[in-house]
Design a protein around this motif. Structure first.
Motif, PDB file in Angstrom:
ATOM      1  N   THR A 126      -3.740  -5.987 -12.533  1.00 12.58           N
ATOM      2  CA  THR A 126      -3.248  -4.689 -12.983  1.00 12.58           C
ATOM      3  C   THR A 126      -4.412  -3.786 -13.376  1.00 12.58           C
ATOM      4  O   THR A 126      -5.503  -4.266 -13.706  1.00 12.58           O
ATOM      5  CB  THR A 126      -2.310  -4.826 -14.208  1.00 12.58           C
ATOM      6  N   VAL A 127      -4.161  -2.489 -13.374  1.00 15.69           N
ATOM      7  CA  VAL A 127      -5.216  -1.533 -13.716  1.00 15.69           C
ATOM      8  C   VAL A 127      -5.665  -1.717 -15.186  1.00 15.69           C
ATOM      9  O   VAL A 127      -6.877  -1.736 -15.446  1.00 15.69           O
ATOM     10  CB  VAL A 127      -4.786  -0.083 -13.398  1.00 15.69           C
ATOM     11  N   PRO A 128      -4.752  -1.907 -16.155  1.00 17.80           N
ATOM     12  CA  PRO A 128      -5.231  -2.167 -17.516  1.00 17.80           C
ATOM     13  C   PRO A 128      -6.102  -3.433 -17.608  1.00 17.80           C
ATOM     14  O   PRO A 128      -7.066  -3.464 -18.391  1.00 17.80           O
ATOM     15  CB  PRO A 128      -3.936  -2.341 -18.321  1.00 17.80           C
ATOM     16  N   SER A 129      -5.805  -4.469 -16.812  1.00 16.76           N
ATOM     17  CA  SER A 129      -6.678  -5.657 -16.826  1.00 16.76           C
ATOM     18  C   SER A 129      -8.056  -5.326 -16.264  1.00 16.76           C
ATOM     19  O   SER A 129      -9.067  -5.828 -16.759  1.00 16.76           O
ATOM     20  CB  SER A 129      -6.093  -6.799 -15.998  1.00 16.76           C
ATOM     21  N   ASP A 185       9.262   2.963 -15.040  1.00 23.31           N
ATOM     22  CA  ASP A 185       9.590   2.146 -16.208  1.00 23.31           C
ATOM     23  C   ASP A 185       8.336   1.624 -16.907  1.00 23.31           C
ATOM     24  O   ASP A 185       8.321   0.514 -17.447  1.00 23.31           O
ATOM     25  CB  ASP A 185      10.493   0.960 -15.805  1.00 23.31           C
ATOM     26  N   ARG A 186       7.292   2.412 -16.873  1.00 21.19           N
ATOM     27  CA  ARG A 186       6.013   2.094 -17.538  1.00 21.19           C
ATOM     28  C   ARG A 186       5.374   0.804 -17.037  1.00 21.19           C
ATOM     29  O   ARG A 186       4.614   0.144 -17.755  1.00 21.19           O
ATOM     30  CB  ARG A 186       6.217   2.025 -19.057  1.00 21.19           C
ATOM     31  N   LEU A 187       5.722   0.462 -15.837  1.00 20.61           N
ATOM     32  CA  LEU A 187       5.157  -0.743 -15.245  1.00 20.61           C
ATOM     33  C   LEU A 187       3.692  -0.505 -14.879  1.00 20.61           C
ATOM     34  O   LEU A 187       3.357   0.555 -14.390  1.00 20.61           O
ATOM     35  CB  LEU A 187       5.947  -1.071 -13.970  1.00 20.61           C
ATOM     36  N   ASP A 188       2.850  -1.509 -15.140  1.00 25.72           N
ATOM     37  CA  ASP A 188       1.440  -1.367 -14.776  1.00 25.72           C
ATOM     38  C   ASP A 188       1.287  -1.362 -13.259  1.00 25.72           C
ATOM     39  O   ASP A 188       1.972  -2.105 -12.558  1.00 25.72           O
ATOM     40  CB  ASP A 188       0.620  -2.543 -15.330  1.00 25.72           C
ATOM     41  N   ARG A 233      -6.008   6.838 -21.699  1.00 27.50           N
ATOM     42  CA  ARG A 233      -4.854   7.756 -21.746  1.00 27.50           C
ATOM     43  C   ARG A 233      -3.875   7.294 -20.675  1.00 27.50           C
ATOM     44  O   ARG A 233      -4.181   7.382 -19.482  1.00 27.50           O
ATOM     45  CB  ARG A 233      -5.290   9.188 -21.407  1.00 27.50           C
ATOM     46  N   PHE A 234      -2.733   6.809 -21.106  1.00 26.91           N
ATOM     47  CA  PHE A 234      -1.733   6.371 -20.121  1.00 26.91           C
ATOM     48  C   PHE A 234      -0.927   7.571 -19.634  1.00 26.91           C
ATOM     49  O   PHE A 234      -0.492   8.400 -20.435  1.00 26.91           O
ATOM     50  CB  PHE A 234      -0.818   5.313 -20.730  1.00 26.91           C
ATOM     51  N   VAL A 235      -0.768   7.662 -18.369  1.00 32.29           N
ATOM     52  CA  VAL A 235      -0.052   8.796 -17.766  1.00 32.29           C
ATOM     53  C   VAL A 235       0.905   8.235 -16.717  1.00 32.29           C
ATOM     54  O   VAL A 235       0.546   7.305 -15.985  1.00 32.29           O
ATOM     55  CB  VAL A 235      -1.063   9.757 -17.075  1.00 32.29           C
ATOM     56  N   ASP A 236       2.113   8.787 -16.647  1.00 28.70           N
ATOM     57  CA  ASP A 236       3.037   8.347 -15.598  1.00 28.70           C
ATOM     58  C   ASP A 236       2.438   8.692 -14.238  1.00 28.70           C
ATOM     59  O   ASP A 236       1.910   9.787 -14.055  1.00 28.70           O
ATOM     60  CB  ASP A 236       4.397   9.049 -15.742  1.00 28.70           C
ATOM     61  N   ILE A 272     -10.456   7.832 -20.147  1.00 26.54           N
ATOM     62  CA  ILE A 272     -10.055   7.534 -18.775  1.00 26.54           C
ATOM     63  C   ILE A 272      -8.531   7.637 -18.677  1.00 26.54           C
ATOM     64  O   ILE A 272      -7.816   7.400 -19.656  1.00 26.54           O
ATOM     65  CB  ILE A 272     -10.506   6.121 -18.322  1.00 26.54           C
ATOM     66  N   THR A 273      -8.062   8.011 -17.507  1.00 25.30           N
ATOM     67  CA  THR A 273      -6.623   8.146 -17.282  1.00 25.30           C
ATOM     68  C   THR A 273      -6.122   6.908 -16.552  1.00 25.30           C
ATOM     69  O   THR A 273      -6.603   6.593 -15.470  1.00 25.30           O
ATOM     70  CB  THR A 273      -6.332   9.382 -16.402  1.00 25.30           C
ATOM     71  N   VAL A 274      -5.196   6.210 -17.174  1.00 28.04           N
ATOM     72  CA  VAL A 274      -4.637   5.013 -16.527  1.00 28.04           C
ATOM     73  C   VAL A 274      -3.204   5.340 -16.109  1.00 28.04           C
ATOM     74  O   VAL A 274      -2.349   5.623 -16.949  1.00 28.04           O
ATOM     75  CB  VAL A 274      -4.653   3.814 -17.494  1.00 28.04           C
ATOM     76  N   TYR A 275      -2.973   5.308 -14.815  1.00 36.09           N
ATOM     77  CA  TYR A 275      -1.626   5.619 -14.318  1.00 36.09           C
ATOM     78  C   TYR A 275      -0.681   4.452 -14.550  1.00 36.09           C
ATOM     79  O   TYR A 275      -1.085   3.287 -14.484  1.00 36.09           O
ATOM     80  CB  TYR A 275      -1.671   5.962 -12.829  1.00 36.09           C
ATOM     81  N   ARG A 276       0.567   4.799 -14.788  1.00 42.34           N
ATOM     82  CA  ARG A 276       1.603   3.773 -14.910  1.00 42.34           C
ATOM     83  C   ARG A 276       2.764   4.100 -14.001  1.00 42.34           C
ATOM     84  O   ARG A 276       3.078   5.258 -13.769  1.00 42.34           O
ATOM     85  CB  ARG A 276       2.086   3.700 -16.364  1.00 42.34           C
TER      86      ARG A 276
END
Ligand SMILES: O=C(O)[C@H]1O[C@H](OP(=O)(O)OP(=O)(O)OC[C@H]2O[C@@H](n3ccc(=O)[nH]c3=O)[C@H](O)[C@@H]2O)[C@H](O)[C@@H](O)[C@H]1O
Length: 431
Positions: free
Chosen positions: A357-360, A304-307, A376-379, A297-301
């Motif tokens: 937050t999306v990661p939560s 400054d890499r903020l969730d 997969r973290f993506v800006d 899955i693609t998790v957008y950030r």
């Protein structure tokens, strides 16, 4: 019935819209051709055709202009009337647009359950898997709710519905949703959220009595606003996506109809609604599917890499907000295209008041699914997303007692249970 309806009224985007007057003009044109031809045979043919048309019309005519169309025969009318029948004292009859959709199907069921009359309309477009919409339709059917297949751009079909039923309320939930898809298909947003909205308002304005209207705006209208929590008084003139812009436009457009024609209007700014029977294009839904299928899955950030965070709101809370809005919407005041007095114009946030937050969100899904996600973290791509949303709901609270009662953990548990019962563990029915 559905297939006949399709033949008579193609209503998908891009297809020709037939205006009331076109039939008439066509008729006149046909006649002038016949008379100019100056041959006896043509005249006889014309008379024959005329007689045929007249007998066809008189046979089917029931006093309404368009009742000779086959989708609108007696049986169809009776079915629609039955569905709209009010079964409680001081109940309402509600036309729900987008009734095969996520929020629409839930609201339609809740109204029916408490004894209100409900008729749905939906164009069953394929923005996401239409079989899910058909399944929702079947669910409504079992509860005695008729869902008419049609587009809100089809003025004739809408007028016909108002001819058959004097709807007291319209719950307008038909829309092109999705924030990021607006870059792929901008015109679908204009078609549904602007042109369709205006068509619907024109029909409501002309209806006698006029219905009161409650419709879905969006939390996305707050756009780049960074004052939290978002209050209805905050600025909404910096949309970050075309989707948001069309919803904001809807707020302005409905205001003019309230101002000029006395339509009672309530706009609801929904905050990322989720739950059973939800929309497969939304993150919680597609994450669930991918986790179960072992896909990444693609998790957008954000910057400054903020969730990123959303004020995820559970469907049952939204339904309560919709019903509360309908119950307090008051009457429209216009008739014959003129307003007779002021009517309500309201806008409410319907959120949960606690952003996650999306990661939560992913963490909660992993727990309920008992599986790990391949993240997969993506800006955050510059495609219309906003970094966070957070609703101030005090206005809806004081106006009709809106109080969200389901936290994300509980709501996602219910969603996952539904998902597994609908698609099965391996998601074999998922496209
Ligand atoms: O409140 C609204 O008015 C809107 O709510 C909803 O929009 P959003 O809040 O954007 O919901 P949603 O797509 O579920 O993305 C949720 C989060 O996951 C992130 N997200 C998304 C996809 C992905 O692959 N990865 C990801 O990190 C994404 O960046 C975001 O942070 C409705 O879809 C919309 O129709 C409208 O009604």
């Amino acid at each position: 019935m559905a297939s006949l309806e399709d033949e008579e009224f193609p209503s998908t985007p891009g297809k020709v819209k037939i205006e009331r007057s076109h039939h008439h003009h066509g008729f006149v044109r046909q006649f002038s051709l016949v008379f100019s031809s100056n041959t006896g045979t043509m005249l006889i043919w014309a008379l024959f055709l005329f007689a045929l048309t007249a007998s066809f019309l008189s046979f089917h005519q029931t006093g309404r202009t368009y009742s000779y169309f086959s989708w609108a025969d007696r049986r169809w009318e009776n079915e629609v009337r039955m569905s709209a029948q009010i079964q409680r004292p001081r109940g309402m009859s509600v036309l729900v647009t987008g009734a095969a959709g996520f929020v629409g199907s839930h609201v339609a069921l809740a109204l029916k359950k408490r004894g209100d009359g409900v008729v749905g309309i939906d164009n069953f477009n394929d923005y996401y898997d239409p079989s899910l919409k058909r399944a929702r339709q079947a669910m409504l059917k079992r509860r005695g709710i008729t869902l008419v297949e049609g587009d809100i751009n089809d003025a004739k079909k809408l007028s016909k519905l108002f001819d058959v039923v004097a709807f007291t309320h319209v719950m307008h939930l038909a829309a092109q949703a999705g924030v990021r898809y607006a870059m792929e298909n901008p015109h679908s947003y204009v078609h549904s959220n602007i042109a369709g909205l205006v068509t619907l308002l024109e029909v409501c304005k002309a209806a006698d009595p006029q219905p009161s209207i409650v419709w879905a705006s969006s939390s996305s209208v707050y756009g780049l606003n960074d004052k939290v929590p978002f209050s209805e008084l905050d600025r909404t003139d910096q949309p970050a996506s075309l989707y948001a812009a069309t919803k904001k436009a809807g707020e302005e457009i409905t205001h003019t109809y309230n101002h000029i024609y006395g339509l009672s209007i309530t706009g609801l700014r929904f905050f990322t609604v989720y739950g059973p029977w939800g929309r497969p294009d939304m993150a919680y839904f597609s994450f669930t599917r991918n986790i179960l299928q072992g896909k990444p899955i693609t998790v957008y950030r954000g910057k400054d890499r903020l969730d990123l965070a959303r004020d995820f709101t559970y469907i049952d809370d939204i339904v309560k907000g919709c019903l509360g809005s309908l119950d307090t919407s008051g009457k429209s005041t216009g008739s014959g295209g003129r307003k007779r007095g002021p009517a309500l114009y309201r806008i409410f946030n319907l959120g949960n008041t606690s952003p996650v937050t999306v990661p939560s969100l992913v963490g909660i899904l992993e727990k309920h699914l008992k599986m790990k996600a391949k993240k997969r973290f993506v800006d955050m791509p510059g495609n219309g997303d906003v970094p966070f949303t957070h609703a101030n709901i005090s206005s809806a609270q004081s106006e009709f007692g809106y109080r969200p009662a389901t936290d994300l953990e509980t709501g996602l548990k219910k969603f996952v249970r539904w998902y597994l019962s609908y698609y099965g563990y391996h998601g074999k029915y998922v496209k």
